[in-house]
Write an enzyme that holds these catalytic residues in place. Structure first.
Site, mmCIF file in Angstrom:
data_model
loop_
_atom_site.group_PDB
_atom_site.id
_atom_site.type_symbol
_atom_site.label_atom_id
_atom_site.label_comp_id
_atom_site.label_asym_id
_atom_site.label_seq_id
_atom_site.Cartn_x
_atom_site.Cartn_y
_atom_site.Cartn_z
ATOM 1 N N HIS A 73 -38.929 -12.554 -1.641
ATOM 2 C CA HIS A 73 -37.987 -11.590 -2.214
ATOM 3 C C HIS A 73 -37.603 -11.987 -3.638
ATOM 4 O O HIS A 73 -37.845 -13.108 -4.079
ATOM 5 C CB HIS A 73 -36.726 -11.490 -1.347
ATOM 6 C CG HIS A 73 -36.921 -10.657 -0.114
ATOM 7 N ND1 HIS A 73 -37.520 -11.151 1.027
ATOM 8 C CD2 HIS A 73 -36.623 -9.358 0.145
ATOM 9 C CE1 HIS A 73 -37.580 -10.186 1.945
ATOM 10 N NE2 HIS A 73 -37.043 -9.093 1.437
ATOM 11 N N LYS A 109 -31.525 -12.385 -4.077
ATOM 12 C CA LYS A 109 -31.216 -12.149 -2.660
ATOM 13 C C LYS A 109 -30.262 -13.216 -2.135
ATOM 14 O O LYS A 109 -30.472 -14.407 -2.350
ATOM 15 C CB LYS A 109 -32.510 -12.098 -1.827
ATOM 16 C CG LYS A 109 -32.268 -11.711 -0.379
ATOM 17 C CD LYS A 109 -33.542 -11.330 0.327
ATOM 18 C CE LYS A 109 -33.324 -11.061 1.801
ATOM 19 N NZ LYS A 109 -32.369 -9.983 2.057
HETATM 20 P P1 NAD Z 1 -26.849 -6.026 -5.078
HETATM 21 O O1 NAD Z 1 -26.183 -7.378 -5.254
HETATM 22 O O2 NAD Z 1 -27.629 -5.479 -6.207
HETATM 23 O O3 NAD Z 1 -25.742 -4.938 -4.690
HETATM 24 C C1 NAD Z 1 -24.703 -5.165 -3.778
HETATM 25 C C2 NAD Z 1 -23.497 -4.384 -4.263
HETATM 26 O O4 NAD Z 1 -22.489 -4.442 -3.250
HETATM 27 C C3 NAD Z 1 -22.887 -4.963 -5.547
HETATM 28 O O5 NAD Z 1 -22.783 -3.963 -6.540
HETATM 29 C C4 NAD Z 1 -21.516 -5.459 -5.104
HETATM 30 O O6 NAD Z 1 -20.509 -5.312 -6.103
HETATM 31 C C5 NAD Z 1 -21.252 -4.533 -3.911
HETATM 32 N N1 NAD Z 1 -20.242 -5.068 -2.993
HETATM 33 C C6 NAD Z 1 -20.092 -6.339 -2.551
HETATM 34 N N2 NAD Z 1 -19.027 -6.427 -1.737
HETATM 35 C C7 NAD Z 1 -18.494 -5.193 -1.668
HETATM 36 C C8 NAD Z 1 -17.367 -4.647 -0.992
HETATM 37 N N3 NAD Z 1 -16.563 -5.406 -0.230
HETATM 38 N N4 NAD Z 1 -17.118 -3.330 -1.138
HETATM 39 C C9 NAD Z 1 -17.883 -2.555 -1.929
HETATM 40 N N5 NAD Z 1 -18.956 -3.020 -2.607
HETATM 41 C C10 NAD Z 1 -19.249 -4.324 -2.471
HETATM 42 O O7 NAD Z 1 -27.739 -6.167 -3.757
HETATM 43 P P2 NAD Z 1 -28.990 -5.246 -3.327
HETATM 44 O O8 NAD Z 1 -30.253 -5.851 -3.833
HETATM 45 O O9 NAD Z 1 -28.679 -3.828 -3.640
HETATM 46 O O10 NAD Z 1 -28.993 -5.470 -1.744
HETATM 47 C C11 NAD Z 1 -27.893 -5.066 -0.951
HETATM 48 C C12 NAD Z 1 -28.204 -5.342 0.513
HETATM 49 O O11 NAD Z 1 -29.272 -4.513 0.947
HETATM 50 C C13 NAD Z 1 -28.644 -6.783 0.823
HETATM 51 O O12 NAD Z 1 -28.104 -7.182 2.057
HETATM 52 C C14 NAD Z 1 -30.156 -6.661 0.935
HETATM 53 O O13 NAD Z 1 -30.716 -7.671 1.734
HETATM 54 C C15 NAD Z 1 -30.263 -5.311 1.596
HETATM 55 N N6 NAD Z 1 -31.551 -4.614 1.472
HETATM 56 C C16 NAD Z 1 -31.922 -3.891 2.559
HETATM 57 C C17 NAD Z 1 -33.076 -3.133 2.501
HETATM 58 C C18 NAD Z 1 -33.447 -2.295 3.706
HETATM 59 O O14 NAD Z 1 -34.490 -1.630 3.685
HETATM 60 N N7 NAD Z 1 -32.615 -2.282 4.734
HETATM 61 C C19 NAD Z 1 -33.878 -3.127 1.360
HETATM 62 C C20 NAD Z 1 -33.469 -3.878 0.277
HETATM 63 C C21 NAD Z 1 -32.289 -4.620 0.329
#
Ligand code: NAD
Length: 268
Positions: free
Chosen positions: A151, A155
């Protein structure tokens, strides 16, 4: 009927991609963009959303005020737990893509008989769903299995939810088929701690790679006498997850209780 969607983590990489996909989708309306890091800033603060006048809110309550039908969460595990509980308490369906949460904790919160419902998917890419399915087919026939998940360098959790789910399902097939655990690790001396990765169920070893430039990738390697089988999946772009996310938004109202995994929606 138009489905009203609130995105939690809207300023993040995945959340912003979901906001774009919802704005572009017919029959969906983006009614709230929630993110603690950009509270009070326009959704369009960095460009990319000239067609939305939404202001990002730091509070989940903004989804209630906006009469959201569905909360979509891509944040961090602690925040996703709050989103799921908030949806359950406020009658709003939840689609959760955030990884690293214990899904079993939410079974009772989303009882099939009661509204609302929740869909939690550690991976929304169809190629990832098929990778796991193909691994299940292969699992009984080999002597060893190792998973390498790769990844991007931001992450927060390791191993990935997809790797854990793959290991769990491979182990389940081994149990069901009577094949039992894979061979024990022969390593007697680990020179560099962690060199053999982590041992998951049924002696499936899991290795996590974090590299700038990657998005989400995984290899499942099976070994047997004189041969191996590698099943590899690559998500080159976050748009790869969007068809799965949109499908979950579309289905969540009519899928009772808690559903874990996109394969349950696809029938794969
Ligand atoms: P990122 O760090 O770019 O975004 C996360 C966002 O969440 C940030 O903007 C942060 O400010 C916000 N956040 C954190 N705590 C919060 C709260 N209490 N309330 C509101 N907002 C809050 O991360 P990302 O790359 O977008 O990944 C996010 C999640 O999605 C991770 O857990 C990742 O593993 C997962 N993911 C899942 C898939 C899937 O297909 N299911 C695919 C990619 C990533």
């Amino acid at each position: 009927m138009t489905v009203r969607v609130a995105v939690v983590g809207a300023a993040g990489r995945m959340g912003a991609t979901v906001c774009r996909a919802v704005l572009d989708a017919r029959d969906l309306e983006l009614v709230a963009a929630i993110d603690i890091s950009k509270d009070g800033r326009p959704l369009d603060y960095a460009g990319g959303f000239p067609d939305s006048a939404l202001v990002i809110s730091g509070e989940l309550e903004s989804a209630v005020r906006a009469h959201a039908d569905v909360l979509v969460d891509f944040t961090v595990a602690e925040a996703a737990v709050k989103t799921l509980r908030f949806g359950a308490a406020n009658g709003i369906h939840v689609v959760c893509g955030t990884t690293g949460i214990e899904t079993a904790d939410f079974v009772s919160e989303f009882e099939p008989a009661d509204r609302p419902n929740a869909i939690i998917c550690p991976n929304f890419a169809i190629s990832a769903v098929l990778m796991t399915r193909l691994a299940e087919i292969a699992a009984p026939y080999f002597e060893n299995a190792e998973i390498i998940e790769l990844h991007h360098d931001q992450k927060r959790d390791a191993p990935s939810g997809t790797a854990l789910e793959s290991a769990r399902r491979i182990a389940e097939v081994r149990r069901r088929s009577g094949a039992g655990d894979f061979g024990a690790d022969p390593t007697e001396r680990v020179v560099l701690p962690g060199a053999r990765g982590a041992r998951a169920e049924a002696n499936v070893f899991v290795h996590s790679v974090r590299l700038r430039g990657l998005v989400a990738h995984q290899e499942i390697i099976f070994g047997a006498l004189g041969q191996s089988l590698t099943i590899r999946q690559d998500s080159y772009d976050r748009t790869s997850f969007m068809p799965g996310v949109l499908l979950a938004i579309d289905r969540v109202a009519s899928t009772p209780g808690l559903t874990v995994g996109l394969d349950r929606l696809l029938g794969a």
